[in-house]
Design an enzyme around this catalytic site. Structure first.
Site, mmCIF file in Angstrom:
data_model
loop_
_atom_site.group_PDB
_atom_site.id
_atom_site.type_symbol
_atom_site.label_atom_id
_atom_site.label_comp_id
_atom_site.label_asym_id
_atom_site.label_seq_id
_atom_site.Cartn_x
_atom_site.Cartn_y
_atom_site.Cartn_z
ATOM 1 N N TYR A 67 -6.405 4.366 1.235
ATOM 2 C CA TYR A 67 -6.205 5.603 0.489
ATOM 3 C C TYR A 67 -5.234 6.511 1.236
ATOM 4 O O TYR A 67 -4.381 6.021 1.962
ATOM 5 C CB TYR A 67 -7.570 6.257 0.126
ATOM 6 N N LYS B 183 -8.802 4.682 -5.805
ATOM 7 C CA LYS B 183 -9.986 5.526 -6.035
ATOM 8 C C LYS B 183 -11.189 4.672 -6.421
ATOM 9 O O LYS B 183 -12.317 4.945 -6.005
ATOM 10 C CB LYS B 183 -9.692 6.543 -7.138
ATOM 11 N N ASN C 110 -1.443 16.778 0.782
ATOM 12 C CA ASN C 110 -1.295 15.355 1.127
ATOM 13 C C ASN C 110 0.094 14.862 0.739
ATOM 14 O O ASN C 110 0.707 15.418 -0.160
ATOM 15 C CB ASN C 110 -2.315 14.526 0.328
#
Ligand code: NAD
Length: 559
Positions: A111, A182, A416
Site C-alpha cells: 500500500y 485496499k 501521501n
C-alpha cells in the site's frame, strides 16, 4: 491462469471433496488452492503432482522466510511490489501469511507509498487483471460484464474512477492498484475472506495527457466523461451491484473532490456505501487526535484545528472532529468555529468568493491571512493538519510557531505518498524541541532527537475501514453511518497503549491491527443492531461470531 479462473475454482473449491479437486497443473496454477512446495508427499500422490514440483517439501513457515529474503534482496520498492503481486497471483495463502505476519515491513510495499508509484506505472508492470474493469464503452452492458465475475457472493466492493489517486492526481485506469491494494488490506487487516472482495475500476477516460500518450496505457484513450454521462455510468454500476450483490458494501475510493462529495451524498442513504477518503480519513484522524489528547491531557473541547487543504480529507476530518465536540456537549455552531481551513486560495473566511457549501460551513469572520504561517500566528491553533498534497508546507517557521503557542502542539502531516508530506517526522520533532505530537499519512522511521527516540504514528485508514467493513458484513448492515465511523475512531484510540503513548505513538502497532479491527467490527456491528440497520440475526456472542469469520492464511489439508 487468471484471477477469474482462480476465483471460480477456489470459491467452489472450499466445499470440494478430494475427488472433485483439480489436480496436476490445474491445482498448482490456482493461487487459492496452491501450496507450492508445501504439498505433502501424500497430497502430491493423490493430486498427480509428482514430478511437477521439485522433490523437497517445505513448511509454510520456510516458504515465508524465502519470500521475505527475496523481498529484502530486491533494491527497489517497485520491484518488491511486483514480486509480491506475483506471489499473490501464484499462492494467495502464502501471500497473506507473509503480509499478516510482517505488516509493518510489507504494508508500505503493498500500500502507500509504493502502491502510488506502482499505479503510475501500472500498465508497464501489468501481470494479471485482479479485478473488473467497467468502461464508458460498456454503457448499457455493465450488469452483463459484472456477471462475468465468477464469484456470486461478493460482500465488499472497492471502486475507483482513478481521478485522484492518493495525492498523485488523475491516473485513469492505472488506478486499479488502489482497489486491489485496499481489498488486500481488508483481508490482511480484518480477515475479510478474499472470495468476498471485488476490486472495480470504472474507466471513464483520463485527462492525463502523459497517460494518453503512453503506448502502454491500459485504459480507454479518451477524455473523461463528465456531467450526465458520468453520473449515468455510475448509476448503472450501482444498480447492477444492487441486482447482483444485494449484500455488498460499496467503498468509493480516490474519486476526485467534485465527484466524491456528490456520490457520497447521492448514495449514502440509498445503499450500503461510504467514501473512505472522506469518512475513513475523518475517523482515523479523530482517533489520532483522541490519543494525542491522552498525551497532552487536554479535552476535545479545548481544541482549535487549522487545516492546510480543504478537500475530501480535510472536510471529512473536520466533520468527525465536530461530531466528537458535539457528542461532548458543544453546540454545532461552536464546534464548526473550532475548525479553520487554508486552501489553495488562502484562508477560508466569510465573504470569500466561490466557496462551495462544504467550505462555507467553516468560513468564519476573519481578515485574510497572507500565508499559512500568518494564519498560525493569528489563530494559534492547538493542532495543524496537512491534507493539501503540498510537500514541505509545514515550514520550520510554522512548526516553531506551533511550539511557541502550545506545550504539546499536534502536527499531522497526512498527505501521501511520503514525497507529498507537509513535513517529515524529523522536522516536526526538531523544530518543536521534541514536543510535537506527530502523525503522518505515509510511514516515517523512528526519530532519535536529543537522546530520546520518537515513534511517529501513521494515520493510516487501514486502521479503520477493514474493521468497519467486517462489522458491516457481519451484521449485514443495510447502511454505513457517520456514527459507525465515530465509534470506530473511539474504539481505535482506546487500543493505543500507555507504552505507545510514551514513545509518542498515537496509533497502535500495525502488528496488532487484526485485534484492533476485530474490536472495531464488534462496535460497528453492535451499532448496526442498535440503529435497526442489521439484517442478519444477532448472535449471542458478537465477538466470537465475528472472530470465527476472520480469514486465517493457513493451508488446508487435501488428504
Ligand atoms: P483534495 O484534492 O480533495 O483536496 C486537496 C486540497 O488541498 C484542496 O482543498 C486544495 O485547495 C488544497 N490545496 C492545494 N494546494 C494548496 C496550497 N498550495 N495551499 C493550501 N491548500 C492547497 O484531496 P484530498 O482527498 O483531501 O487529499 C489530500 C491529501 O491528503 C492527499 O495527499 C492524500 O493522499 C492525503 N490523504 C491522507 C490520508 C491519511 O493519511 N489517512 C487520507 C486521505 C487523504
Amino acid at each position: 491462469m487468471t484471477v477469474f479462473e482462480n476465483a471460480l475454482s477456489t470459491h467452489t473449491g472450499i466445499a470440494l471433496s478430494v475427488e472433485e479437486l483439480p489436480t496436476g497443473c490445474a491445482i498448482i496454477n490456482n493461487p487459492r488452492l496452491n501450496k507450492g512446495m508445501a504439498f505433502t508427499l501424500e497430497e502430491r500422490d493423490v493430486l498427480n503432482l509428482r514430478g511437477l514440483l521439485p522433490p523437497r517439501i517445505y513448511a509454510q513457515d520456510d516458504q515465508m522466510q524465502r519470500i521475505l529474503r527475496r523481498v529484502r534482496d530486491l533494491a527497489s520498492p517497485l520491484d518488491q511490489f511486483v514480486y509480491l503481486m506475483a506471489l499473490h497471483n501464484r499462492n494467495e495463502t502464502l501471500f497473506y501469511r507473509t503480509i499478516i505476519e510482517n505488516l509493518e515491513e510489507l504494508m508500505p510495499i503493498i500500500y502507500t507509498p509504493t502502491v502510488g508509484y506502482a499505479c503510475q506505472k501500472y500498465g508497464h508492470i501489468f501481470q494479471d487483471p485482479q479485478g473488473i474493469y467497467l468502461s464508458a464503452a460498456d454503457k448499457g452492458d455493465i450488469k452483463n460484464l459484472l456477471q462475468n465475475w465468477p464469484i456470486k457472493d461478493v460482500r465488499v466492493i472497492v471502486v475507483t474512477d482513478g481521478e485522484r489517486i492518493l495525492g498523485l492526481g488523475d491516473l485513469g485506469a492505472f488506478g486499479m492498484g488502489i482497489p486491489v491494494g485496499k481489498l488486500s488490506l481488508y483481508t490482511a487487516c480484518a480477515g475479510v475472506l478474499p472470495d468476498h472482495c471485488l476490486p472495480v475500476l470504472l474507466d471513464v477516460g483520463t485527462n492525463n495527457q502523459k497517460l494518453l500518450d503512453d503506448p502502454f496505457y491500459t485504459g480507454l484513450p479518451q477524455a473523461r466523461l463528465t456531467g450526465e454521462a458520468y453520473d449515468a455510468l455510475v448509476e448503472e454500476f450501482i444498480q447492477a451491484v444492487q441486482a447482483l450483490y444485494p449484500h455488498a458494501l460499496v467503498q468509493f475510493e480516490d474519486f476526485a473532490n467534485h465527484n466524491a462529495f456528490r456520490m457520497l451524498e447521492k448514495y449514502q442513504d440509498r445503499i450500503c456505501s461510504f467514501n473512505d477518503d472522506i469518512q475513513g480519513t475523518g475517523s482515523v484522524a479523530l482517533a489520532g487526535l483522541y490519543a494525542a489528547l491522552r498525551i497532552s491531557r487536554k479535552s476535545i473541547a479545548e481544541q482549535k484545528v487549522l487545516f492546510m487543504g480543504a478537500g475530501e480529507a480535510g472536510m471529512g476530518i473536520a466533520h468527525m472532529i465536530c461530531t466528537a465536540m458535539i457528542a461532548e456537549g458543544m453546540s454545532e455552531t461552536e464546534a464548526l468555529k473550532r475548525c479553520w481551513f487554508v486552501d489553495s486560495r488562502g484562508l477560508v473566511i466569510a465573504g470569500r468568493d466561490g466557496l462551495n457549501k462544504h467550505k462555507a460551513l467553516y468560513a468564519h469572520e476573519h481578515p485574510p491571512a497572507e500565508s499559512f504561517l500568518q494564519a498560525v500566528h493569528d489563530l494559534k491553533p492547538t493542532a495543524i493538519i496537512g491534507v493539501s498534497g503540498q510537500a514541505g508546507s509545514f515550514t520550520s517557521e510554522v512548526l516553531e510557531a506551533m511550539a511557541t503557542y502550545h506545550e504539546r502542539p499536534v502536527i499531522f502531516a497526512l498527505s501521501n505518498p511520503t514525497s507529498k508530506a507537509e513535513c517529515t517526522a524529523e522536522q516536526a520533532y526538531k523544530h518543536t524541541e521534541g514536543r510535537a505530537i506527530f502523525a503522518s499519512g505515509s510511514p516515517f522511521a523512528p526519530v532519535d532527537y536529543k537522546g530520546r527516540q520518537f515513534v511517529p504514528g501513521q494515520g493510516n485508514n487501514a486502521y479503520i475501514f477493514p474493521g468497519v467493513g467486517l462489522g458491516v458484513i457481519a451484521a449485514q448492515s443495510t447502511r454505513v453511518t457517520d456514527q459507525m465511523f465515530f465509534i470506530a475512531a473511539k474504539t481505535l484510540s482506546e487500543q493505543v497503549s500507555e507504552t505507545d503513548l510514551e514513545k509518542g505513538r498515537i496509533y497502535p502497532a500495525l502488528s496488532s491491527i487484526r485485534a484492533v479491527s476485530l474490536q472495531i467490527a464488534v462496535a460497528v456491528a453492535q451499532l448496526a443492531y442498535e440503529q435497526g440497520l442489521a439484517s442478519a440475526a444477532k448472535p449471542d456472542d458478537l465477538l466470537a461470531d465475528i472472530q470465527q469469520r476472520m480469514y486465517e492464511p493457513h493451508y488446508r489439508s487435501y488428504v
